[in-house]
Design an enzyme around this catalytic site. Structure first.
Site, mmCIF file in Angstrom:
data_model
loop_
_atom_site.group_PDB
_atom_site.id
_atom_site.type_symbol
_atom_site.label_atom_id
_atom_site.label_comp_id
_atom_site.label_asym_id
_atom_site.label_seq_id
_atom_site.Cartn_x
_atom_site.Cartn_y
_atom_site.Cartn_z
ATOM 1 N N HIS A 1 0.866 -1.082 0.016
ATOM 2 C CA HIS A 1 -0.002 -0.023 0.019
ATOM 3 C C HIS A 1 0.753 1.306 0.006
ATOM 4 C CE1 HIS A 1 -3.347 2.513 0.696
ATOM 5 N NE2 HIS A 1 -3.702 2.307 1.895
ATOM 6 N N HIS B 1 -2.530 -2.397 -9.553
ATOM 7 C CA HIS B 1 -3.654 -1.884 -8.797
ATOM 8 C C HIS B 1 -4.787 -2.520 -8.916
ATOM 9 C CE1 HIS B 1 -6.228 1.197 -7.064
ATOM 10 N NE2 HIS B 1 -5.111 1.687 -6.669
ATOM 11 N N ASP C 1 2.438 5.408 -6.599
ATOM 12 C CA ASP C 1 3.667 5.321 -6.058
ATOM 13 C C ASP C 1 4.816 5.311 -6.801
ATOM 14 O OD1 ASP C 1 1.730 3.463 -3.532
ATOM 15 O OD2 ASP C 1 2.718 5.306 -2.935
HETATM 16 C C1 SDX Z 1 -1.518 2.180 -3.329
HETATM 17 O O1 SDX Z 1 -5.996 0.597 -3.160
HETATM 18 C C2 SDX Z 1 -5.685 1.947 -3.540
HETATM 19 O O2 SDX Z 1 -6.736 2.651 -3.826
HETATM 20 C C3 SDX Z 1 -4.341 2.106 -2.792
HETATM 21 C C4 SDX Z 1 -3.695 3.245 -3.453
HETATM 22 C C5 SDX Z 1 -4.430 4.575 -2.743
HETATM 23 O O3 SDX Z 1 -4.301 5.762 -3.047
HETATM 24 O O4 SDX Z 1 -4.825 4.365 -1.488
HETATM 25 O O5 SDX Z 1 -3.907 3.351 -4.806
HETATM 26 C C6 SDX Z 1 -2.219 3.319 -3.155
HETATM 27 O O6 SDX Z 1 -1.446 1.312 -2.529
HETATM 28 C C7 SDX Z 1 -1.287 1.793 -4.611
HETATM 29 C C8 SDX Z 1 -0.603 0.279 -4.702
HETATM 30 C C9 SDX Z 1 0.946 0.574 -4.433
HETATM 31 N N1 SDX Z 1 1.485 -0.951 -3.994
HETATM 32 C C10 SDX Z 1 2.396 -1.400 -4.877
HETATM 33 O O7 SDX Z 1 3.034 -0.777 -5.747
HETATM 34 C C11 SDX Z 1 3.082 -2.601 -4.675
HETATM 35 C C12 SDX Z 1 3.072 -3.740 -5.985
HETATM 36 N N2 SDX Z 1 1.511 -3.980 -6.339
HETATM 37 C C13 SDX Z 1 0.801 -5.446 -6.083
HETATM 38 O O8 SDX Z 1 1.441 -5.624 -4.796
HETATM 39 C C14 SDX Z 1 -0.494 -5.210 -6.518
HETATM 40 O O9 SDX Z 1 -0.466 -4.788 -7.758
HETATM 41 C C15 SDX Z 1 -1.438 -4.549 -5.537
HETATM 42 C C16 SDX Z 1 -1.156 -4.745 -4.144
HETATM 43 C C17 SDX Z 1 -1.564 -3.153 -5.678
HETATM 44 C C18 SDX Z 1 -2.725 -4.963 -5.819
HETATM 45 O O10 SDX Z 1 -3.096 -6.369 -5.514
HETATM 46 P P1 SDX Z 1 -4.100 -7.368 -5.960
HETATM 47 O O11 SDX Z 1 -5.243 -6.651 -6.467
HETATM 48 O O12 SDX Z 1 -4.367 -8.153 -4.796
HETATM 49 O O13 SDX Z 1 -3.578 -8.154 -7.181
HETATM 50 P P2 SDX Z 1 -2.519 -9.655 -7.033
HETATM 51 O O14 SDX Z 1 -1.489 -9.357 -6.123
HETATM 52 O O15 SDX Z 1 -3.536 -10.617 -6.694
HETATM 53 O O16 SDX Z 1 -1.812 -9.639 -8.443
HETATM 54 C C19 SDX Z 1 -3.016 -10.078 -9.686
HETATM 55 C C20 SDX Z 1 -1.681 -10.701 -10.509
HETATM 56 C C21 SDX Z 1 -0.553 -11.571 -9.880
HETATM 57 O O17 SDX Z 1 -0.420 -12.511 -11.003
HETATM 58 P P3 SDX Z 1 -0.948 -14.028 -10.806
HETATM 59 O O18 SDX Z 1 -0.603 -14.632 -9.832
HETATM 60 O O19 SDX Z 1 -2.438 -13.910 -11.129
HETATM 61 O O20 SDX Z 1 -0.006 -14.610 -12.074
HETATM 62 O O21 SDX Z 1 -1.088 -9.737 -11.063
HETATM 63 C C22 SDX Z 1 0.429 -9.876 -10.606
HETATM 64 C C23 SDX Z 1 0.584 -10.978 -9.543
HETATM 65 O O22 SDX Z 1 1.807 -11.617 -9.298
HETATM 66 N N3 SDX Z 1 0.950 -8.400 -10.275
HETATM 67 C C24 SDX Z 1 2.332 -8.023 -10.144
HETATM 68 C C25 SDX Z 1 2.203 -7.004 -9.701
HETATM 69 N N4 SDX Z 1 1.051 -6.403 -9.171
HETATM 70 C C26 SDX Z 1 0.461 -7.609 -9.751
HETATM 71 N N5 SDX Z 1 3.183 -8.792 -10.823
HETATM 72 C C27 SDX Z 1 4.456 -7.893 -10.654
HETATM 73 N N6 SDX Z 1 4.493 -6.709 -10.097
HETATM 74 C C28 SDX Z 1 3.482 -6.270 -9.681
HETATM 75 N N7 SDX Z 1 3.763 -4.855 -9.057
#
Ligand code: SDX
Length: 383
Positions: free
Chosen positions: A223, A262, A319
């Site tokens: 997050h 996201h 971010d």
């Molecule tokens: C913020 O929610 C909000 O609105 C938050 C926010 C706000 O203003 O409050 O926007 C702020 O928190 C932005 C997000 C910051 N976090 C990151 O940048 C961390 C990296 N991102 C991931 O951890 C992820 O994308 C999340 C946490 C943001 C979202 O998680 P989800 O929706 O649960 O997605 P997931 O982890 O289930 O991923 C789905 C697929 C997976 O692949 P499979 O297992 O299906 O094959 O997408 C892949 C993930 O491995 N994936 C990524 C990835 N994000 C998702 N792979 C590589 N790099 C990434 N960043």
């Protein structure tokens, strides 16, 4: 993720409540605060005006804004108890942990919540919004072994924060860029930290403790903590020429690339666009462009490589660019997530005030998957 678990993992797609504070339009990559797009607010408004808009649900008149600014500016000094909590923290503690404690301490003398007295709750929120910025600056200077800079009531929220952080009056351009960054981070419907604030506040817990809970949620690297991790990633890559290979390796090993993906956006995060625009303008005036160059290559390689397989998480989120913008303002990466809280505290407060108008404690059901008829075994018979 495809199987039917009988519940939605991570509450994905679950509508938990109604709100009019903001809306994330994931398919279109649009974000509105009470109907107005963040692009228009970033161009024409200020953080203070957006905080008023978020809390009260309408844009302030000139007199209302003047009064609101005065109230914010005269609530910046921290109570002694909050200073004592900050002073008690070890220098090695992460600033988000110290901030969570400091905000809880802001409620030491808080009266029990009266849901009927919205005005008192809003004024309490204004006090916390104002003091939280001071706390972040003081915590940062403690960690760096520097003395606290007292707040300056002549300055705007953004200017005063940079002044308390660096001990010098910021230039107008950087103060405006920081003001816009605060606008962009203000609210984002039911993200994890805002939902945490709502859950705690739904029990009629004090505002300070609900916001303290939200700070805990924001601190996580998935997050708000991601902005700090993006800079760690860029520093770990070392130089722009290593960026492409690093990304290809990350994709090959299915590593998470911080600042990408996201839960809601299925295209570019509109905040990332605005932040990148400001970053490119600022980096053009600086000699050290290496962090930006490294991130630009990470960005382009992710889009190019994953775009081929139309992965829906290939887009940068808020971010990805924010940290390199703050670094150009001489802000340490460990202070990036606390700065996210400096802005988002207004969103958390607005959601709590809105929810208290028609409150019902958040208590979802659980799908129990454990045993149902286990028997107690005496310890001497256990293996
Ligand atoms: C913020 O929610 C909000 O609105 C938050 C926010 C706000 O203003 O409050 O926007 C702020 O928190 C932005 C997000 C910051 N976090 C990151 O940048 C961390 C990296 N991102 C991931 O951890 C992820 O994308 C999340 C946490 C943001 C979202 O998680 P989800 O929706 O649960 O997605 P997931 O982890 O289930 O991923 C789905 C697929 C997976 O692949 P499979 O297992 O299906 O094959 O997408 C892949 C993930 O491995 N994936 C990524 C990835 N994000 C998702 N792979 C590589 N790099 C990434 N960043």
């Amino acid at each position: 993720m495809g199987e039917d678990l009988g519940f939605s993992k991570g509450l994905a797609g679950v509508v938990a409540d109604a709100t009019s504070v903001s809306q994330v339009q994931g398919e279109d990559g649009r974000l509105i605060y009470r109907g107005i797009s963040i692009e228009e607010l970033a161009e024409k408004s200020t953080y203070e005006e957006c905080v008023y808009f978020s809390l009260y649900g309408k844009m302030p008149t000139k007199n209302q804004l003047t009064k609101f600014n005065t109230e914010l500016r005269h609530n910046r000094v921290l109570p002694k108890a909050v200073e004592a909590v900050i002073a008690a923290a070890p220098r090695s503690a992460h600033p988000m942990a110290v901030l969570q404690a400091a905000v809880a301490a802001m409620g030491f003398d808080e009266q029990p919540v009266n849901l009927k007295n919205e005005d008192a709750n809003i004024h309490n929120a204004i006090k916390i919004i104002s003091q939280l910025a001071t706390a972040v600056a003081h915590i940062s200077r403690d960690r760096r072994g520097l003395s606290h800079i007292p707040p300056n009531t002549e300055m705007s929220h953004a200017e005063n924060f940079l002044y308390m952080l660096h001990g010098k009056v910021p230039n107008k351009e950087e103060a405006r860029i920081f003001d816009v960054a605060l606008i962009l981070h203000l609210d984002h419907d039911f993200n994890a930290s805002t939902f945490s604030a709502r859950v705690v506040a739904s029990t009629e817990a004090k505002l300070s403790l609900s916001i303290s809970a939200a700070i805990g949620a924001l601190s996580g690297p998935l997050h708000g903590g991601a902005n700090e991790k993006v800079l760690e990633m860029a520093d770990g890559i070392g130089a722009p020429e290593h960026a492409k290979e690093w990304v290809l390796n990350a994709i090959a090993t299915k590593a998470k690339v911080m600042g990408f993906g996201h839960r809601v956006y299925r295209t570019m995060d509109p905040r990332a666009k605005v932040l990148r625009g400001m970053l490119e303008k600022l980096v053009a005036t600086k000699s050290d462009k290496s962090t930006y160059e490294t991130l630009r290559i990470v960005h382009d390689t992710m889009i190019e490589e994953l775009g081929k397989t139309s992965k829906d998480y290939i887009w940068p989120n808020v971010d990805f660019w924010s940290g390199s913008l703050y670094r150009l303002m001489d802000i340490d990466s460990i202070d990036f997530t606390p700065i996210f809280a400096v802005s988002r505290v207004a969103g958390w407060s607005s959601h709590i005030i809105e929810m208290w108008r028609d409150n019902r404690i958040y208590r979802p059901s659980a799908k129990y998957v454990g045993p149902t008829d286990a028997k107690y075994q005496d310890i001497k018979n256990r293996k």
